[in-house]
Design a protein around this motif. Structure first.
Motif, PDB file in Angstrom:
ATOM      1  N   LEU A 127     -20.971  -2.487  28.154  1.00  0.00           N
ATOM      2  CA  LEU A 127     -21.177  -3.464  29.229  1.00  0.00           C
ATOM      3  C   LEU A 127     -22.317  -3.103  30.181  1.00  0.00           C
ATOM      4  CD1 LEU A 127     -20.164  -6.112  30.416  1.00  0.00           C
ATOM      5  CD2 LEU A 127     -18.460  -4.813  31.714  1.00  0.00           C
ATOM      6  N   PRO A 128     -22.459  -1.849  30.637  1.00  0.00           N
ATOM      7  CA  PRO A 128     -23.549  -1.553  31.579  1.00  0.00           C
ATOM      8  C   PRO A 128     -24.945  -1.829  31.020  1.00  0.00           C
ATOM      9  CG  PRO A 128     -21.917   0.212  31.588  1.00  0.00           C
ATOM     10  CD  PRO A 128     -21.580  -0.686  30.441  1.00  0.00           C
ATOM     11  N   ASP A 129     -25.118  -1.697  29.709  1.00  0.00           N
ATOM     12  CA  ASP A 129     -26.440  -1.907  29.110  1.00  0.00           C
ATOM     13  C   ASP A 129     -26.618  -3.303  28.522  1.00  0.00           C
ATOM     14  OD1 ASP A 129     -27.187   0.769  29.647  1.00  0.00           O
ATOM     15  OD2 ASP A 129     -26.139   1.455  27.837  1.00  0.00           O
ATOM     16  N   TRP A 130     -25.635  -4.173  28.724  1.00  0.00           N
ATOM     17  CA  TRP A 130     -25.712  -5.514  28.136  1.00  0.00           C
ATOM     18  C   TRP A 130     -26.784  -6.344  28.814  1.00  0.00           C
ATOM     19  CZ3 TRP A 130     -25.328 -10.599  29.582  1.00  0.00           C
ATOM     20  CH2 TRP A 130     -25.119 -11.531  28.553  1.00  0.00           C
ATOM     21  N   ARG A 131     -27.585  -7.029  28.032  1.00  0.00           N
ATOM     22  CA  ARG A 131     -28.623  -7.928  28.541  1.00  0.00           C
ATOM     23  C   ARG A 131     -28.590  -9.222  27.732  1.00  0.00           C
ATOM     24  NH1 ARG A 131     -28.179  -4.351  31.433  1.00  0.00           N
ATOM     25  NH2 ARG A 131     -29.748  -3.070  32.496  1.00  0.00           N
ATOM     26  N   LEU A 153     -16.261  -2.006  25.679  1.00  0.00           N
ATOM     27  CA  LEU A 153     -16.498  -2.118  27.120  1.00  0.00           C
ATOM     28  C   LEU A 153     -17.548  -1.115  27.593  1.00  0.00           C
ATOM     29  CD1 LEU A 153     -12.850  -2.657  28.411  1.00  0.00           C
ATOM     30  CD2 LEU A 153     -14.672  -4.352  28.191  1.00  0.00           C
ATOM     31  N   GLY A 154     -17.704  -0.014  26.851  1.00  0.00           N
ATOM     32  CA  GLY A 154     -18.734   0.965  27.205  1.00  0.00           C
ATOM     33  C   GLY A 154     -20.136   0.410  27.062  1.00  0.00           C
ATOM     34  N   ASP A 168      -9.015   2.447  21.662  1.00  0.00           N
ATOM     35  CA  ASP A 168     -10.264   3.190  21.486  1.00  0.00           C
ATOM     36  C   ASP A 168     -11.430   2.242  21.205  1.00  0.00           C
ATOM     37  OD1 ASP A 168      -8.944   5.595  21.865  1.00  0.00           O
ATOM     38  OD2 ASP A 168      -8.573   5.900  19.725  1.00  0.00           O
ATOM     39  N   GLU A 169     -11.193   1.225  20.363  1.00  0.00           N
ATOM     40  CA  GLU A 169     -12.253   0.268  20.072  1.00  0.00           C
ATOM     41  C   GLU A 169     -12.613  -0.546  21.303  1.00  0.00           C
ATOM     42  OE1 GLU A 169     -12.223  -1.943  16.435  1.00  0.00           O
ATOM     43  OE2 GLU A 169     -10.675  -0.655  15.593  1.00  0.00           O
ATOM     44  N   THR A 180     -22.519  -3.984  21.175  1.00  0.00           N
ATOM     45  CA  THR A 180     -23.095  -5.019  22.033  1.00  0.00           C
ATOM     46  C   THR A 180     -22.816  -6.399  21.462  1.00  0.00           C
ATOM     47  OG1 THR A 180     -24.869  -3.555  22.769  1.00  0.00           O
ATOM     48  CG2 THR A 180     -25.224  -5.921  23.048  1.00  0.00           C
ATOM     49  N   ALA A 181     -22.995  -6.545  20.155  1.00  0.00           N
ATOM     50  CA  ALA A 181     -22.721  -7.826  19.504  1.00  0.00           C
ATOM     51  C   ALA A 181     -21.246  -8.178  19.607  1.00  0.00           C
ATOM     52  CB  ALA A 181     -23.157  -7.773  18.035  1.00  0.00           C
ATOM     53  N   THR A 182     -20.364  -7.191  19.433  1.00  0.00           N
ATOM     54  CA  THR A 182     -18.929  -7.447  19.537  1.00  0.00           C
ATOM     55  C   THR A 182     -18.559  -7.861  20.953  1.00  0.00           C
ATOM     56  OG1 THR A 182     -18.454  -5.841  17.793  1.00  0.00           O
ATOM     57  CG2 THR A 182     -16.630  -6.452  19.238  1.00  0.00           C
ATOM     58  N   LEU A 183     -19.133  -7.182  21.946  1.00  0.00           N
ATOM     59  CA  LEU A 183     -18.881  -7.540  23.345  1.00  0.00           C
ATOM     60  C   LEU A 183     -19.332  -8.967  23.625  1.00  0.00           C
ATOM     61  CD1 LEU A 183     -18.093  -6.726  26.276  1.00  0.00           C
ATOM     62  CD2 LEU A 183     -20.437  -5.871  26.535  1.00  0.00           C
ATOM     63  N   SER A 184     -20.512  -9.337  23.158  1.00  0.00           N
ATOM     64  CA  SER A 184     -21.020 -10.697  23.360  1.00  0.00           C
ATOM     65  C   SER A 184     -20.137 -11.716  22.650  1.00  0.00           C
ATOM     66  CB  SER A 184     -22.457 -10.803  22.846  1.00  0.00           C
ATOM     67  OG  SER A 184     -23.299  -9.865  23.482  1.00  0.00           O
ATOM     68  N   PHE A 185     -19.727 -11.378  21.430  1.00  0.00           N
ATOM     69  CA  PHE A 185     -18.836 -12.258  20.665  1.00  0.00           C
ATOM     70  C   PHE A 185     -17.550 -12.519  21.428  1.00  0.00           C
ATOM     71  CE2 PHE A 185     -15.134 -12.462  17.847  1.00  0.00           C
ATOM     72  CZ  PHE A 185     -15.420 -13.589  17.084  1.00  0.00           C
ATOM     73  N   LEU A 186     -16.925 -11.449  21.938  1.00  0.00           N
ATOM     74  CA  LEU A 186     -15.658 -11.610  22.653  1.00  0.00           C
ATOM     75  C   LEU A 186     -15.832 -12.450  23.913  1.00  0.00           C
ATOM     76  CD1 LEU A 186     -14.199  -7.984  22.333  1.00  0.00           C
ATOM     77  CD2 LEU A 186     -13.551 -10.013  21.027  1.00  0.00           C
ATOM     78  N   GLY A 187     -16.927 -12.256  24.633  1.00  0.00           N
ATOM     79  CA  GLY A 187     -17.152 -13.016  25.860  1.00  0.00           C
ATOM     80  C   GLY A 187     -17.377 -14.495  25.604  1.00  0.00           C
ATOM     81  N   VAL A 188     -18.300 -14.808  24.689  1.00  0.00           N
ATOM     82  CA  VAL A 188     -18.615 -16.211  24.401  1.00  0.00           C
ATOM     83  C   VAL A 188     -17.431 -16.913  23.740  1.00  0.00           C
ATOM     84  CG1 VAL A 188     -20.105 -17.754  23.068  1.00  0.00           C
ATOM     85  CG2 VAL A 188     -21.088 -15.769  24.234  1.00  0.00           C
ATOM     86  N   ALA A 189     -16.787 -16.235  22.789  1.00  0.00           N
ATOM     87  CA  ALA A 189     -15.655 -16.847  22.093  1.00  0.00           C
ATOM     88  C   ALA A 189     -14.487 -17.097  23.038  1.00  0.00           C
ATOM     89  CB  ALA A 189     -15.215 -15.955  20.937  1.00  0.00           C
TER      90      ALA A 189
END
Length: 279
Positions: free
Chosen positions: A73-77, A70-71, A64-65, A94-103
């Protein structure tokens, strides 16, 4: 069940439990397999491969998290990748998504370099010396855990770019057996001001792409060493099932038990055992 299949099941079960504890699942499984006669190279590669099983566990447990993250992602800038981490905001996913990608990118760069170094070190050491080296790394991980226990600053609500690069690099180093991935990354987040529950949440979410990447790296490099495809699937299945069944209970235990002591104790035993084997 023959001996090799039984060893695969036991190794998978140990991975399913140890992955959620800051005591280095890879290091302890490597010691276990080496004690049963596996070469250090085969033991390390198989222990890395087993992480794929617990990656599946974490994916199901955090489904669920992950869907919420991932939800975003479409609005990520890029310009709003890391909202203000020092105060609450509506864009935490958004911050968590960015964290996971960069990390994950940082883990990949550091992890591949560490893996190449690991092959050289393992090839140069005898079995006993390698077990002792794992013990040293376990003790160092325990010391880091003990220091982190006294520095839970709190106050941070979401990760930032520094968190992502730092934690990702440390996770890459955790490809070395004896270095606890969850212990090292959670400790870094604690030092950075995140509370305990959010530190472990971010650590376990980040484990999913890292574990899958480690498994793929081993498969591309050598395949699954010293086991048949059936035994490999048996071990992965056991790791996935046991991991899913234990993650919730063990998350609660981690918040109450000083696992730095467990890490130091296991490391000391490995050092003593490895020293005896090397004589």
């Amino acid at each position: 069940m023959d001996r090799s299949a039984l060893v695969a099941v036991v190794a998978g079960a140990l991975q399913g439990v140890f992955e959620w504890l800051p005591i280095s699942s890879e290091g302890n499984i490597t010691v276990f397999l080496t004690a049963l006669g596996s070469s250090p190279e085969a033991a390390v590669q198989f222990s890395l491969f087993l992480h794929v099983g617990t990656a599946l566990s974490a994916t199901v447990y955090y489904r669920d998290e992950l869907a919420d993250v991932l939800g975003a992602l479409p609005d990520w800038r890029p310009g709003s990748a890391f909202p203000d981490a020092d105060r609450g905001d509506a864009n935490g996913e958004t911050a968590t998504l960015s964290f996971l990608g960069v990390a994950t990118l940082a883990s990949g760069v550091v992890g591949i370099a560490a893996y190449l170094t690991l092959e050289t070190v393992v090839s140069a050491l005898t079995g006993g010396a390698f077990v002792a080296l794992v013990g040293v790394l376990l003790v160092l991980t325990g010391v880091l855990q003990r220091v982190a226990d006294g520095f839970e600053f709190g106050g941070r609500h979401s990760p930032d770019l520094v968190d992502a690069v730092l934690v990702g690099a440390l996770q890459g180093l955790a490809i070395l057996p004896g270095v606890s991935r969850s212990g090292t990354t959670a400790s870094a987040l604690l030092f950075r001001g995140h509370d305990g529950s959010s530190s472990f949440r971010l650590s376990f979410l980040l484990s999913i792409p890292a574990a899958l990447g480690a498994g793929v790296l081993v498969l591309l490099d050598t395949g699954v060493p010293s086991v048949t495809p059936t035994e490999a699937l048996l071990a992965l299945g056991t790791a996935a099932v046991v991991g899913y069944l234990t993650i919730d209970a063990l998350m609660r235990v981690v918040e109450r038990v000083p696992f730095w002591g467990v890490c130091v104790g296991l490391g000391a035993l490995a050092m003593l055992g490895g020293g005896a084997l090397a004589i």
